[in-house]
Design a protein around this motif. Sequence first.
Motif, PDB file in Angstrom:
ATOM      1  N   MET A   1      55.412  40.836  52.494  1.00  0.00           N
ATOM      2  CA  MET A   1      55.943  42.052  51.872  1.00  0.00           C
ATOM      3  C   MET A   1      56.716  42.907  52.860  1.00  0.00           C
ATOM      4  O   MET A   1      57.623  43.629  52.495  1.00  0.00           O
ATOM      5  N   GLU A   2      56.361  42.806  54.152  1.00  0.00           N
ATOM      6  CA  GLU A   2      57.012  43.661  55.136  1.00  0.00           C
ATOM      7  C   GLU A   2      58.520  43.434  55.189  1.00  0.00           C
ATOM      8  O   GLU A   2      59.294  44.382  55.372  1.00  0.00           O
ATOM      9  N   HIS A   3      58.967  42.188  55.014  1.00  0.00           N
ATOM     10  CA  HIS A   3      60.404  41.935  55.077  1.00  0.00           C
ATOM     11  C   HIS A   3      61.129  42.566  53.894  1.00  0.00           C
ATOM     12  O   HIS A   3      62.304  42.949  54.006  1.00  0.00           O
ATOM     13  N   LEU A   4      60.435  42.740  52.745  1.00  0.00           N
ATOM     14  CA  LEU A   4      61.050  43.411  51.607  1.00  0.00           C
ATOM     15  C   LEU A   4      61.174  44.914  51.874  1.00  0.00           C
ATOM     16  O   LEU A   4      62.165  45.536  51.492  1.00  0.00           O
ATOM     17  N   VAL A   5      60.172  45.486  52.541  1.00  0.00           N
ATOM     18  CA  VAL A   5      60.256  46.892  52.928  1.00  0.00           C
ATOM     19  C   VAL A   5      61.388  47.091  53.924  1.00  0.00           C
ATOM     20  O   VAL A   5      62.164  48.057  53.838  1.00  0.00           O
ATOM     21  N   GLN A   6      61.523  46.174  54.875  1.00  0.00           N
ATOM     22  CA  GLN A   6      62.611  46.279  55.848  1.00  0.00           C
ATOM     23  C   GLN A   6      63.970  46.214  55.148  1.00  0.00           C
ATOM     24  O   GLN A   6      64.906  46.934  55.520  1.00  0.00           O
ATOM     25  N   HIS A   7      64.080  45.357  54.136  1.00  0.00           N
ATOM     26  CA  HIS A   7      65.330  45.285  53.377  1.00  0.00           C
ATOM     27  C   HIS A   7      65.614  46.618  52.690  1.00  0.00           C
ATOM     28  O   HIS A   7      66.771  47.084  52.661  1.00  0.00           O
ATOM     29  N   ALA A   8      64.577  47.257  52.149  1.00  0.00           N
ATOM     30  CA  ALA A   8      64.749  48.554  51.503  1.00  0.00           C
ATOM     31  C   ALA A   8      65.170  49.621  52.510  1.00  0.00           C
ATOM     32  O   ALA A   8      66.021  50.477  52.213  1.00  0.00           O
ATOM     33  N   VAL A   9      64.593  49.574  53.714  1.00  0.00           N
ATOM     34  CA  VAL A   9      64.978  50.521  54.760  1.00  0.00           C
ATOM     35  C   VAL A   9      66.453  50.324  55.139  1.00  0.00           C
ATOM     36  O   VAL A   9      67.196  51.286  55.323  1.00  0.00           O
ATOM     37  N   THR A  10      66.878  49.075  55.234  1.00  0.00           N
ATOM     38  CA  THR A  10      68.290  48.797  55.515  1.00  0.00           C
ATOM     39  C   THR A  10      69.173  49.358  54.407  1.00  0.00           C
ATOM     40  O   THR A  10      70.238  49.946  54.678  1.00  0.00           O
ATOM     41  N   THR A  11      68.744  49.198  53.163  1.00  0.00           N
ATOM     42  CA  THR A  11      69.502  49.747  52.035  1.00  0.00           C
ATOM     43  C   THR A  11      69.619  51.260  52.139  1.00  0.00           C
ATOM     44  O   THR A  11      70.691  51.835  51.899  1.00  0.00           O
ATOM     45  N   ILE A  12      68.537  51.924  52.525  1.00  0.00           N
ATOM     46  CA  ILE A  12      68.569  53.382  52.693  1.00  0.00           C
ATOM     47  C   ILE A  12      69.579  53.774  53.760  1.00  0.00           C
ATOM     48  O   ILE A  12      70.378  54.698  53.568  1.00  0.00           O
ATOM     49  N   HIS A  13      69.580  53.076  54.892  1.00  0.00           N
ATOM     50  CA  HIS A  13      70.514  53.414  55.969  1.00  0.00           C
ATOM     51  C   HIS A  13      71.962  53.152  55.564  1.00  0.00           C
ATOM     52  O   HIS A  13      72.876  53.840  56.040  1.00  0.00           O
ATOM     53  N   GLU A  14      72.180  52.174  54.711  1.00  0.00           N
ATOM     54  CA  GLU A  14      73.549  51.832  54.310  1.00  0.00           C
ATOM     55  C   GLU A  14      74.046  52.645  53.122  1.00  0.00           C
ATOM     56  O   GLU A  14      75.250  52.859  52.981  1.00  0.00           O
ATOM     57  N   ARG A  15      73.134  53.129  52.278  1.00  0.00           N
ATOM     58  CA  ARG A  15      73.551  53.763  51.031  1.00  0.00           C
ATOM     59  C   ARG A  15      72.954  55.157  50.841  1.00  0.00           C
ATOM     60  O   ARG A  15      72.799  55.632  49.723  1.00  0.00           O
ATOM     61  N   TYR A  16      72.627  55.853  51.943  1.00  0.00           N
ATOM     62  CA  TYR A  16      71.979  57.156  51.854  1.00  0.00           C
ATOM     63  C   TYR A  16      72.814  58.181  51.088  1.00  0.00           C
ATOM     64  O   TYR A  16      72.288  59.149  50.549  1.00  0.00           O
ATOM     65  N   GLY A  17      74.133  58.001  51.050  1.00  0.00           N
ATOM     66  CA  GLY A  17      74.992  58.959  50.365  1.00  0.00           C
ATOM     67  C   GLY A  17      74.987  58.813  48.860  1.00  0.00           C
ATOM     68  O   GLY A  17      75.547  59.662  48.145  1.00  0.00           O
ATOM     69  N   GLU A  18      74.367  57.751  48.352  1.00  0.00           N
ATOM     70  CA  GLU A  18      74.307  57.519  46.911  1.00  0.00           C
ATOM     71  C   GLU A  18      73.044  58.155  46.319  1.00  0.00           C
ATOM     72  O   GLU A  18      72.120  58.510  47.040  1.00  0.00           O
ATOM     73  N   ALA A  19      73.031  58.255  45.009  1.00  0.00           N
ATOM     74  CA  ALA A  19      71.869  58.811  44.310  1.00  0.00           C
ATOM     75  C   ALA A  19      70.814  57.731  44.135  1.00  0.00           C
ATOM     76  O   ALA A  19      70.530  57.267  43.024  1.00  0.00           O
ATOM     77  N   LEU A  20      70.218  57.318  45.239  1.00  0.00           N
ATOM     78  CA  LEU A  20      69.217  56.246  45.203  1.00  0.00           C
ATOM     79  C   LEU A  20      67.911  56.755  44.598  1.00  0.00           C
ATOM     80  O   LEU A  20      67.411  57.819  44.980  1.00  0.00           O
ATOM     81  N   SER A  21      67.352  55.986  43.703  1.00  0.00           N
ATOM     82  CA  SER A  21      66.060  56.328  43.096  1.00  0.00           C
ATOM     83  C   SER A  21      65.015  55.310  43.519  1.00  0.00           C
ATOM     84  O   SER A  21      65.331  54.263  44.100  1.00  0.00           O
ATOM     85  N   LEU A  22      63.766  55.614  43.208  1.00  0.00           N
ATOM     86  CA  LEU A  22      62.688  54.667  43.478  1.00  0.00           C
ATOM     87  C   LEU A  22      62.939  53.358  42.745  1.00  0.00           C
ATOM     88  O   LEU A  22      62.712  52.272  43.285  1.00  0.00           O
TER      89      LEU A  22
END
Length: 246
Positions: A1-22
Amino acid sequence: MEHLVQHAVTTIHERYGEALSLDDLARTAMVSKYHFLRQFTRVTGVTPGRFLNAVRLQEAKRLLRTTPLTVADIAVRVGYSSAGSFTRRFTEAVALSPTGYRALSRTPRTPRTAVPAPAGGTARPARCGAVGGVLHPGDGAGPPVCVGAFAGPLVQGAPVCLADAGRSGRFHLPRVPEGTWYLHALAHPAVRARGRDTATLLATAGPLEVRGGAAHRVDLTLCAPDWTRPPVLSALADPGPHPLAA
């Protein structure tokens, strides 16, 4: 599961300017949002929303230091629909308003020689405890190093008590108010990359239960935060003068 969390963290760093939801982040991890929320919090220590907010505010700090963009423009760039909401969140996390932080960033950088005063004015709590110990510098840390007692596991806002460890590595916080606190030590690499941000070196201990008259000894070792750590936001993390200097 940790690699899926890391993927989500990467998404946050790449798309922080968007209206990202849970829901959006859970979809990138391809799991239910409730399972994703539990696993993300377990791995990083914070919810996805708090991690996203920290990344947004870290980028806002960079834009305030390096561009002439207005506060309203920066708020939009980092994903806020309201400049007022952005200013409130920024001020709580950084311990300075956006305009105050921009002004501070333009102050000539000089070594910090004064120990910041405790937050919350001049009133002293009736009962305090003491926290002290030794800070081990780790690889590449250069003085000064500050150690503070903060309200939470993230280095945000102003500490209730702060001390310098300096070259000796020994620190002492003689008047820590009663309560539950996290001890955070902050340092910068001795050599900083020209024109780029360099990660703050960090050590954390806690939660610590401080009671009146009690003394705690805590030894800490500085290291570079890994991908699981949200950005360090407090203005204390920036080299040079800061708003809490005595």
